[in-house]
Write an enzyme that holds these catalytic residues in place. Structure first.
Site, short mmCIF file in Angstrom:
data_model
loop_
_atom_site.label_atom_id
_atom_site.label_comp_id
_atom_site.label_asym_id
_atom_site.label_seq_id
_atom_site.Cartn_x
_atom_site.Cartn_y
_atom_site.Cartn_z
CE1 TYR A 162 -3.76 2.40 0.73
CE2 TYR A 162 -2.08 3.33 2.36
CZ TYR A 162 -3.27 3.40 1.61
OH TYR A 162 -3.91 4.68 1.52
CD1 TRP B 37 -1.49 7.62 -0.41
CD2 TRP B 37 -1.72 9.32 -2.25
NE1 TRP B 37 -2.81 8.33 -0.66
CE2 TRP B 37 -2.96 9.40 -1.44
CE3 TRP B 37 -1.53 10.22 -3.10
CZ2 TRP B 37 -3.92 10.14 -1.88
CZ3 TRP B 37 -2.57 11.21 -3.40
CH2 TRP B 37 -3.89 10.95 -2.80
P1 PGD Z 1 3.78 8.05 1.80
O1 PGD Z 1 4.33 9.00 2.81
O2 PGD Z 1 3.16 8.93 0.56
O3 PGD Z 1 2.57 7.27 2.82
O4 PGD Z 1 0.70 6.18 3.56
P2 PGD Z 1 1.57 6.15 2.49
O5 PGD Z 1 2.38 4.89 2.76
O6 PGD Z 1 1.08 6.25 1.14
O7 PGD Z 1 4.62 7.01 1.36
C1 PGD Z 1 4.88 6.83 0.05
C2 PGD Z 1 6.19 6.38 -0.17
O8 PGD Z 1 6.36 5.81 -1.43
C3 PGD Z 1 7.35 7.24 0.16
O9 PGD Z 1 8.03 6.80 1.32
C4 PGD Z 1 8.20 7.47 -1.15
O10 PGD Z 1 9.33 7.80 -0.99
C5 PGD Z 1 7.91 6.31 -1.84
N1 PGD Z 1 7.80 6.59 -3.32
C6 PGD Z 1 7.26 7.51 -4.02
N2 PGD Z 1 7.19 7.65 -5.28
C7 PGD Z 1 7.85 5.88 -5.66
C8 PGD Z 1 8.38 5.45 -6.84
O11 PGD Z 1 8.03 5.78 -7.73
N3 PGD Z 1 8.83 4.12 -6.51
C9 PGD Z 1 9.06 3.63 -5.20
N4 PGD Z 1 9.50 2.41 -5.10
N5 PGD Z 1 8.78 4.36 -4.04
C10 PGD Z 1 8.18 5.54 -4.03
C11 PGD Z 1 -0.44 7.11 3.48
C12 PGD Z 1 -1.56 6.73 4.47
O12 PGD Z 1 -0.99 6.91 5.76
C13 PGD Z 1 -2.66 7.24 4.15
S1 PGD Z 1 -3.42 7.40 2.68
C14 PGD Z 1 -3.64 7.78 5.08
S2 PGD Z 1 -5.03 8.57 4.98
C15 PGD Z 1 -3.42 7.43 6.76
N6 PGD Z 1 -3.37 8.58 7.24
C16 PGD Z 1 -3.30 8.57 8.60
C17 PGD Z 1 -3.62 9.37 9.65
O13 PGD Z 1 -4.82 10.15 9.46
N7 PGD Z 1 -3.28 9.22 10.81
C18 PGD Z 1 -2.56 8.26 11.21
N8 PGD Z 1 -2.09 8.10 12.53
N9 PGD Z 1 -2.05 7.77 10.62
C19 PGD Z 1 -2.21 7.40 9.01
N10 PGD Z 1 -1.54 6.80 8.24
C20 PGD Z 1 -2.27 6.78 6.75
#
Ligand code: PGD
Length: 796
Positions: A137, A139
Site C-alpha cells: 500500500y 501513494w
Molecule cells: P507516503 O508517505 O505517501 O505514505 O501512507 P503512504 O504509505 O502512502 O509513502 C509513499 C512512499 O513511496 C514514500 O516513502 C516515497 O518515498 C515512496 N515513493 C514515491 N514514489 C515512488 C516510486 O516511484 N517508487 C518507489 N519504489 N517508491 C516511491 C499514507 C497513509 O497513511 C494514508 S493514505 C492515510 S489517509 C493515513 N492517514 C493517517 C492518519 O490520518 N493518521 C495516522 N495516525 N496515520 C495515518 N496513516 C495513513
C-alpha cells in the site's frame, strides 16, 4: 511561534518561496519542462544540485508543497545503491528481530538481482504465492506507468503466480465498506456527485463535519491543474452561504469560509448529528416525503433516536454531555436547516477512528432527513475537500492504465490489518460479514509506500516485520521502512524518469519529461522488475518487448483512440510528447447517480439491496456484529482519554508534505522547530502542564513516546493535542523495545485496532495520550542520515 493559531502551519505562497528554492516565475527560462505531482502540475528545471520549480500557470491556488522538490534530488537521505542487511546476507532468510537495528552492505545490481531472484524462487516453489504479501500500500508518485503499485502487482502476478493483496485504503477504510451498504456506489459518491461549482452557485448551508481543510484538497493522486476549493468557498460565502465547521481544530476550515466553529470533543460527531435529527423530528421539520420515497428503515431508526428502543432519547442535552456542544446551540442549528439547500460533508478523518463507520452512515442519514439529495449543491458530499479530485467534473475519455494481469491468489486482508496478519498467521477475524483467516506470510515486498509512516502502533509493527523471512523494499530515500528491510533497492523519483501525469477528474494530461538523471545507481521500479523477471525467466512476459518510452506510447493510445472515436482532435504520441500536455474533454456537471436516483428512483435505483438509501440495513443486521449495529448509533470508544492518558491526540494529515513524502524537503523542513515536528495544544492545557510556546514536549502512552515542539493556539480545542503524521520515525535507541521517537511520528502512539468487525479500517486519527515538558538533552535528528554501512555513494 504564537500567533499562528489559525493555520496548522504558517502558509507560504509558492510564488514567494524564494528561501525554499522556488522560482518566483519572474524570469523566462526555455529549459522549464512540464511535470506532475500528487500536489499539482508544475514545471521545473535542474539548477545544479537544486530544482527550480514553477506552479502551473492556470492554477489559481497552487500548493506550497511543490517547494519540497527544490532540494530533494541530491539530498543525503536518498538511497544511492542496492543494499542488503548484514544479518540477511550472513545468516540467510528467516525471522529476525535485528531488522531496523543492523548495518547494511552495499552490493551491485547484478548481485542483488541474483540473490533476490533466488529468494523469490525459494518462497514461490517452497510455500507458494500465497506466502507472499504484495499489498504494498502507498501513494508512491504521480505518473500512470511508473505507478509503483501497478508495477509490483504486475510483477508478482507474472513472476510469482500472484500474491496476498490488501483491500481498501488507509484513507477510507471504513467508508469504502459502509457506503456500499447504505448508498451503493462509493466511487460515484466521491468522484461524481456535488461539485465545487454547485457549492459556489447553489448551496445555502454547509454542515462540514471535520471541516474542508485546504491542506487536504491540495493533494490529488496523479496531479491536477487547478485547485478550485478556496475560490469556490469564497464565492459561496460572498453569495451568503453559511459554513459550519464541526470539529476540534479551527484551521480545518479556510478563512474564506468565515465559518462558525462548533468546537466538539473529537470523535463525537455521530452523537451531535443524532441530536440534530432528534430536534428536526421533534419540530416536525424532517422531510418525511423524502424518507418514505427514497429510504428504507426510517421507522426503526426514528425509534432509536426517540429512545423508544434503548430508553435514551438522543436529545440536544444528551449530545451536549458527550460532545461538549451546548444543547441550545445544537437546537438552534437544527432549527435553521429545514427548507434550505443544505450540504452535509463528512471528512475522511472522522471514519479513521474506532466505529468510523458511524459518522459516515449518520452523515448520510442526516442528509436524508433534510431531503436535499440529488439537488444541485445539496445532499451528502462525503469526503468533499479531502482530495483535490473530489467535487469536480469527470473526464469524457479514459486515461492511461497499466494492466496488472491475473492474481492467482484469492486471499486478501483489509489493508490496515497487516501487523495482525504477520503476528497471527492462521487466526480468524471478521470482515464485512465473513469470517476469514490470516495467511502465513514468508516474504513481504513493498514498493511505493511507507508502513512506518502509515501504520499504527509502530513498536508492534516492528515486531510484526521481525516475523517474516524476507522484507524487500524499493525506495527513493532512507525511510524507516527501508531501514527495516533486508533488501533495499534504490528507486528513482518521478523527476528522474518519463511518464504520463493524469487524473480522471482533471482535463490536463501531462507529458512528464525527465528533469534530472537518476540519483546514484537508482533505477525506476519498471527496470528493477524487468531485471528480476528476466532472472526468473519471465522477462518477455513482463516487458512485452517494450522499453519505458514504448510503454508510454502504448498506454497513451487508449486516450488517443477514444478521442478519435468521438471525432475530436487526437494527436499522436510524438505530438503529445512534444507539446507537453493534452487537454481532454470533460462530461457535463450532471449531479451523478444521486441526481438520477432523485429524478426517478425506480428507473435508477441505488446499488443497495433495497435500491433505496438504507437507514436500517438488513444485511448488516444479518452480520450480527456488536460493534456495528444495523443503523447508525452512538458507541463509546476504547481510545477515549483516561487518567493515564488524559488528552486526545489528533494525528491528522500534514500541511507541508504529502504523508511522509519528502519530509526532508525544504518546505517540510521550514515548518519544524528545533528539528522536531510541531504539536499544537491549547494555552490552558499548556499552562497546566508548565509548557511554554516553543518548548520541546514528550507525548506518551502505554504504546510508546515521541518528542515534538509545542505550539500554543486557541484554534485547538482544550483537551486536544494535534500532531500531524509524516515526520520520519527516528528511534533514539533502536535497540530498545519501545524506543523514544525523537522527531515526532504520532504513529508510535496510535492504537492498532480496526474500526469494527465490519470494515476493519485504520483508526490512526484519534488516540489518548499524556504530555509533559521534555527536560533532557535534546537528542539529534538522525532520520535523514543513511543508516550504518550505507554511506557509500555511487562512484565512491
Ligand atoms: P507516503 O508517505 O505517501 O505514505 O501512507 P503512504 O504509505 O502512502 O509513502 C509513499 C512512499 O513511496 C514514500 O516513502 C516515497 O518515498 C515512496 N515513493 C514515491 N514514489 C515512488 C516510486 O516511484 N517508487 C518507489 N519504489 N517508491 C516511491 C499514507 C497513509 O497513511 C494514508 S493514505 C492515510 S489517509 C493515513 N492517514 C493517517 C492518519 O490520518 N493518521 C495516522 N495516525 N496515520 C495515518 N496513516 C495513513
Amino acid at each position: 511561534m504564537a500567533g499562528a493559531a489559525d493555520g496548522p502551519l504558517p502558509r507560504r505562497s509558492v510564488c514567494d518561496g524564494k528561501d525554499a528554492g522556488m522560482d518566483g516565475g519572474q524570469s523566462e527560462q526555455s529549459t522549464f519542462k512540464l511535470h506532475s505531482s500528487h500536489w499539482g502540475i508544475f514545471s521545473a528545471r535542474r539548477n545544479g544540485d537544486r530544482l527550480d520549480v514553477r506552479p502551473y500557470a492556470d492554477d489559481p491556488d497552487p500548493s506550497p508543497m511543490l517547494g519540497n522538490f527544490t532540494n530533494a534530488l541530491n539530498h543525503p537521505a536518498r538511497i544511492a545503491q542496492p543494499m542488503i542487511r548484514q544479518g540477511w546476507l550472513e545468516r540467510g532468510a528467516g525471522p529476525d528481530a535485528r531488522r531496523g537495528r543492523e548495518a547494511f552492505v552495499p552490493v551491485s545490481w547484478d548481485v542483488v538481482t541474483d540473490l533476490l531472484a533466488g529468494e523469490l524462487r525459494r518462497v514461490r516453489d517452497g510455500h507458494g504465492p500465497g506466502a507472499v504479501f504484495g499489498g504494498s500500500y502507498g501513494w508512491a508518485s504521480a505518473g500512470r506507468f511508473h505507478h509503483a503499485q501497478s508495477q509490483i502487482h504486475r510483477f508478482l502476478n507474472i513472476a510469482m503466480g500472484g500474491y496476498v493483496r490488501s483491500v481498501n485504503s488507509y484513507s477510507a477504510g471504513a467508508s469504502a465498506v459502509i457506503v456500499p451498504h447504505v448508498l451503493g456506489d462509493y466511487s460515484g459518491l466521491t468522484m461524481h456527485n456535488v461539485t465545487w461549482q454547485q457549492v459556489a452557485e447553489e448551496t445555502e448551508v454547509v454542515l462540514a463535519f471535520g471541516g474542508l481543510a485546504l491542506k487536504n484538497s491540495a493533494v490529488a493522486g496523479g496531479g491536477i491543474s487547478q485547485h478550485v476549493e478556496r475560490g469556490a468557498i469564497a464565492a459561496a460565502r460572498a453569495r451568503g452561504c453559511r459554513f459550519l465547521l464541526f470539529g476540534p481544530l479551527r484551521p480545518d476550515m479556510p478563512a474564506e469560509a468565515e465559518a462558525e466553529w462548533i468546537n466538539l470533543v473529537p470523535g463525537t460527531d455521530t452523537a451531535l448529528m443524532l441530536a440534530l435529527v432528534y430536534c428536526l423530528v421533534k419540530d416536525n421539520k424532517h422531510d418525511i416525503g423524502f424518507l418514505e420515497r427514497y429510504c428504507v428503515g426510517w421507522e426503526k431508526f426514528e425509534a432509536y433516536v426517540l429512545g423508544v428502543t434503548d430508553g435514551q432519547p438522543k436529545t440536544a442535552a444528551w449530545a451536549e454531555a458527550i460532545s461538549g456542544v451546548p444543547a441550545a446551540q445544537i437546537a438552534a442549528i437544527a432549527s435553521q436547516l429545514a427548507g434550505k439547500r443544505v450540504l452535509v460533508t463528512v471528512a475522511h478523518s472522522l471514519q479513521r477512528s474506532e466505529h468510523g463507520e458511524q459518522p459516515v452512515w449518520m452523515g448520510a442519514v442526516l442528509a436524508a432527513v433534510l431531503g436535499q439529495y440529488g439537488l444541485p449543491g445539496g445532499g451528502f458530499g462525503y469526503a468533499m475537500g479531502a482530495i483535490g479530485y473530489y467535487g469536480r467534473r469527470n473526464n469524457a475519455v479514459p486515461g492511461p492504465t497499466l494492466g496488472q494481469g491475473q492474481n492467482g491468489v484469492e486471499d486478501f486482508i483489509p489493508v490496515a490489518r497487516i501487523a495482525d496478519m504477520l503476528l497471527n498467521p492462521g487466526e480468524r477475524y471478521r470482515y464485512n460479514g465473513e469470517t476469514r483467516r490470516y495467511p502465513d506470510i514468508r516474504l513481504v515486498y513493498w514498493a511505493g509506500g511507507n508502513p512506518f509512516h502509515h501504520h499504527q502502533d509502530l513498536n508492534r509493527l516492528r515486531q510484526a516485520f521481525a516475523r517474516v523471512d524476507t522484507l524487500v523494499v524499493h525506495e527513493q530515500a532512507w525511510t524507516a521502512t527501508a531501514r527495516h528491510a533486508d533488501i533495499v533497492l534504490p528507486a528513482t523519483m518521478s523527476l528522474e524518469r518519463e511518464d504520463i501525469g493524469y487524473s480522471s477528474n482533471d482535463p490536463v494530461m501531462v507529458a512528464m519529461h525527465r528533469l534530472a538523471e537518476p540519483y546514484g545507481e537508482a533505477r525506476d521500479d519498471y527496470t528493477i522488475f524487468a531485471g528480476l523477471a528476466a532472472a526468473l525467466d519471465v522477462g518477455e512476459r513482463f516487458t512485452e518487448g517494450r522499453d519505458s518510452r514504448a510503454w508510454l506510447a502504448h498506454l497513451y493510445e487508449r486516450t488517443r483512440s477514444a478521442l478519435e472515436a468521438q471525432n475530436l482532435p487526437a494527436p499522436g504520441f510524438a505530438e503529445f510528447w512534444e507539446q507537453g500536455k493534452l487537454v481532454v474533454p470533460q462530461k457535463p456537471d450532471d449531479g451523478g447517480y444521486l441526481r438520477a436516483f432523485r429524478d426517478d428512483p425506480d428507473t435508477h435505483p441505488l446499488k443497495t439491496p433495497s435500491g433505496r438509501i438504507e437507514i436500517y440495513s438488513e444485511t448488516i443486521a444479518g452480520f450480527g456484529e456488536a460493534d456495528c449495529p444495523p443503523h447508525p448509533a452512538w458507541m463509546d470508544k476504547r481510545s477515549a482519554p483516561d487518567r493515564a492518558a488524559p488528552f486526545y491526540l489528533v494525528a491528522n494529515q500534514p500541511a507541508t508534505r504529502l504523508h511522509s513524502q519528502l519530509d526532508f524537503g525544504a518546505f517540510s523542513q521550514s515548518s519544524k522547530h528545533r528539528g522536531r515536528e510541531v504539536a499544537t495544544l491549547h494555552p490552558a492545557d499548556a499552562a497546566a502542564k508548565g509548557i511554554a510556546d516553543g518548548d520541546i514536549i514528550k507525548l506518551f502512552n502505554q504504546r510508546g513516546a515521541c518528542l515534538a515542539a509545542a505550539r500554543l493556539s486557541d484554534g485547538v480545542s482544550p483537551g486536544v493535542i494535534q500532531l500531524a503524521t509524516g515526520a520520519w520515525y527516528d528511534p533514539q535507541d533502536p535497540e530498545d523495545e519501545k524506543p523514544l521517537c525523537v522527531h515526532g511520528n504520532p504513529n508510535v502512539l496510535t492504537l492498532d485496532v480496526g474500526t469494527s468487525n465490519l470494515a476493519q479500517g485504520c483508526t490512526g486519527q484519534l488516540t489518548a495520550v499524556n504530555v509533559e515538558k521534555f527536560e533532557g538533552n535534546l537528542p539529534p535528528i538522525r532520520a535523514y542520515e543513511p543508516p550504518r554501512g550505507a554511506l557509500l555513494k555511487a562512484g565512491d
